[in-house]
Every structure is written in structure tokens, then in C-alpha cells.
Design an enzyme around this catalytic site. Structure first.
Site, PDB file in Angstrom:
ATOM      1  N   ARG A  69       0.823  -1.214   0.000  1.00 32.43           N
ATOM      2  CA  ARG A  69       0.000   0.000   0.000  1.00 32.43           C
ATOM      3  C   ARG A  69       0.853   1.258   0.000  1.00 32.43           C
ATOM      4  NH1 ARG A  69      -4.258  -0.495   4.747  1.00 32.43           N
ATOM      5  NH2 ARG A  69      -4.930   1.505   3.852  1.00 32.43           N
TER       6      ARG A  69
ATOM      7  N   TYR B 237      -7.864  15.017  -6.630  1.00 36.78           N
ATOM      8  CA  TYR B 237      -8.204  16.282  -5.988  1.00 36.78           C
ATOM      9  C   TYR B 237      -7.401  16.425  -4.697  1.00 36.78           C
ATOM     10  CZ  TYR B 237     -11.310  13.269  -3.187  1.00 36.78           C
ATOM     11  OH  TYR B 237     -11.818  12.271  -2.390  1.00 36.78           O
ATOM     12  N   PRO B 238      -7.009  17.651  -4.349  1.00 39.12           N
ATOM     13  CA  PRO B 238      -6.360  17.905  -3.056  1.00 39.12           C
ATOM     14  C   PRO B 238      -7.412  18.261  -2.018  1.00 39.12           C
ATOM     15  CG  PRO B 238      -6.211  19.851  -4.399  1.00 39.12           C
ATOM     16  CD  PRO B 238      -6.957  18.837  -5.220  1.00 39.12           C
ATOM     17  N   MET B 239      -7.081  18.067  -0.740  1.00 39.44           N
ATOM     18  CA  MET B 239      -8.045  18.388   0.309  1.00 39.44           C
ATOM     19  C   MET B 239      -7.346  18.744   1.618  1.00 39.44           C
ATOM     20  SD  MET B 239      -9.585  14.733   1.590  1.00 39.44           S
ATOM     21  CE  MET B 239     -10.339  15.607   2.969  1.00 39.44           C
TER      22      MET B 239
ATOM     23  N   LYS C 178      -8.292  19.256   6.093  1.00 40.75           N
ATOM     24  CA  LYS C 178      -9.230  19.148   7.201  1.00 40.75           C
ATOM     25  C   LYS C 178      -9.429  20.561   7.769  1.00 40.75           C
ATOM     26  CE  LYS C 178     -10.144  14.680   7.752  1.00 40.75           C
ATOM     27  NZ  LYS C 178      -9.410  14.073   6.654  1.00 40.75           N
TER      28      LYS C 178
ATOM     29  N   HIS D 232     -15.918   6.814   8.165  1.00 38.53           N
ATOM     30  CA  HIS D 232     -15.587   7.316   6.829  1.00 38.53           C
ATOM     31  C   HIS D 232     -15.029   6.188   5.965  1.00 38.53           C
ATOM     32  CE1 HIS D 232     -14.815  10.690   4.148  1.00 38.53           C
ATOM     33  NE2 HIS D 232     -13.576  10.279   3.954  1.00 38.53           N
TER      34      HIS D 232
ATOM     35  N   GLN E 265      -8.187   3.689  -4.322  1.00 42.37           N
ATOM     36  CA  GLN E 265      -7.836   4.997  -3.778  1.00 42.37           C
ATOM     37  C   GLN E 265      -6.410   4.999  -3.260  1.00 42.37           C
ATOM     38  OE1 GLN E 265     -10.434   7.637  -0.983  1.00 42.37           O
ATOM     39  NE2 GLN E 265      -9.228   6.346   0.367  1.00 42.37           N
TER      40      GLN E 265
ATOM     41  N   SER F  57     -16.380  14.541   6.117  1.00 39.68           N
ATOM     42  CA  SER F  57     -16.406  15.455   4.973  1.00 39.68           C
ATOM     43  C   SER F  57     -17.355  16.624   5.203  1.00 39.68           C
ATOM     44  CB  SER F  57     -16.818  14.708   3.698  1.00 39.68           C
ATOM     45  OG  SER F  57     -15.839  13.776   3.325  1.00 39.68           O
TER      46      SER F  57
END
Length: 248
Positions: free
Chosen positions: A130, A144-146, A148, A171, A184, A222
């Protein structure tokens, strides 16, 4: 101070988004275009050889829309290797006809929000796979970037480890429902780029991106704490498809 999540890091990642300078490309003679294209295809073969040796991985996808024409996603053991392959590509004649539109630097990451088991995790073949994955060659890619969120009562970093772990477990259960449909890869970018994580999704059915991201919007992680950057979506490019895209 809340307990920080511990992370395991694997290969470094570069998402290199490019647009084609079509006017300049069309101004070349057929022989000049073929020479530049052949040089690029030889690089693709080099990247494939590195993947065969399990020393890294590369995925090449077209991008739908006006944000870019294609993306090269590279995974390598060190940041120096990422830099070297980026510079090597920029020195090719083909690169002269591309325009950088966006890039993202990060590192493949696993956190201790989800239990990793006992013992040295780097001796666990599943965890190593992984952290140092062979990028899927699925039909479609979504990136996509994200972040918190860190605002008022919705500050992820002020929550206790127990609260964060519980929400991340919920989640993750949503993601598991898409096992076999969506692959992912999470890459951490705190201190490396403008966002905190990069999310790269691979699927043979592009609609699964929409369904997964939409369903996760309703999850508290989210809904309360997620902030998202631009989305990029595209189609797999192999050598034949790349050559077809470059045809004039």
C-alpha cells in the site's frame, strides 16, 4: 494538545499536469513531430521498465476539460528521483510543446487512525504494497487535493484522537463499499504543497467517482471537516492512445 496521528510514508509522488501548445505542435513538420513524439514514447518505456523492477510507478492519463490535456503521475523512492525525472522530461524536445498547468508534490501515506496490527509494519507485505503501490491502469483517474477544516467548533486538529479515530472508521466504511470499483491512493502533502492531502482515485467506470465522492459528502468527516480543491478527471493513455492524441 491533541494527540497527533502517526503516519507511515512510502514512495514520493508527483502529479504533473500539462497542456499541449497545439499551435506550436501543428507548426512542426511531420518528421519533427515524429522525432519529438518518439522521444516522449521512449521516456514512457523507461518509466515502464522502472515499474517492472518495482522501483517506482507511473500512470499517464488524458484530462477532460480545460485544466490540462494530460497528467503524468509518478511514484519514486526519493524526492531526488522525482526531481530528476521531472528535469529529464523538461529537457526533451517534446516538453517544449507542453505548458505546465498544475502540479502536486506529496508522499504515499497511511495513518494510525485505522489499526495496522502488531509488529514492525514495514515487515508486513500488505502494508508495504500500500505504501509502494503499482499504480492501477484503470480506464479513468480522478485527482483532488483536500484539507481538514480548522475553523471554530469545526477544527479537526482540536478533536481528541478517540473522536477522530471513530469518525475515520465510519468514513472508511463508505470507501469499503466501493472495493473492486474504485482504487484509492492517499498521499500526504503537509509541508510539501498547498493542501494537506492529495486523493487519487482509479476506476474502470467514471461514474463511480461521482457516487463515491457524493456519498462521502454526507459523512461527518467530509460534511464538517472536509475542504476540497480542484478536481481533475481523465482517461487512461497508453502509447497507442498517446500517439493518436498527438495526431494532426
Amino acid at each position: 494538545m491533541s494527540e497527533a496521528a502517526l503516519t507511515l510514508e512510502g514512495w514520493y509522488a508527483l502529479h504533473d499536469f500539462r497542456a499541449m501548445d497545439w499551435n506550436a505542435w501543428k507548426s512542426l513538420s511531420p518528421a519533427e513531430r515524429k522525432q519529438a513524439e518518439d522521444e516522449f514514447l521512449s521516456f514512457i518505456q523507461e518509466w515502464s521498465n522502472i515499474e517492472d523492477k518495482k522501483q517506482g510507478s507511473t500512470a499517464l492519463y488524458s484530462i477532460v476539460g480545460q485544466k490540462a490535456d494530460f497528467v503524468m503521475m509518478h511514484l519514486r523512492e526519493t524526492l531526488e528521483e522525482i526531481n530528476e525525472l521531472e528535469n529529464a522530461f523538461n529537457k526533451t524536445s517534446f516538453a517544449q510543446f507542453t505548458i505546465p498547468t498544475y502540479s502536486y508534490v506529496s508522499v504515499v501515506e497511511l495513518s494510525n487512525y485505522m489499526a495496522q496490527g502488531d509488529g514492525d509494519p514495514m515487515q508486513n507485505p500488505e502494508i508495504v504494497a500500500r505504501l509502494k503501490p503499482s499504480l492501477p491502469k484503470a480506464n479513468h483517474l480522478c485527482f483532488y487535493p483536500m484539507n481538514k477544516r480548522r475553523e471554530g467548533n469545526d477544527n479537526w486538529y482540536m478533536l481528541s484522537m478517540e473522536e477522530r479515530r471513530g469518525m475515520m472508521r465510519s468514513h472508511g466504511m463508505i470507501g469499503r463499499q466501493y472495493a473492486g470499483k474504485v482504487k484509492q491512493i492517499i498521499t500526504g502533502s503537509v509541508g510539501f504543497d498547498d493542501w494537506e492531502w492529495g486523493v487519487t482515485l482509479f476506476a474502470d467506470d467514471a461514474l463511480q467517482f461521482k457516487k463515491l465522492v457524493y456519498e462521502m459528502r454526507f459523512d461527518e468527516v467530509s460534511a464538517r471537516f472536509g475542504e476540497f480543491g480542484e478536481f481533475f478527471v481523465g482517461n487512461l493513455l497508453d502509447q497507442n492512445k498517446m500517439s493518436k492524441m498527438l495526431e494532426i
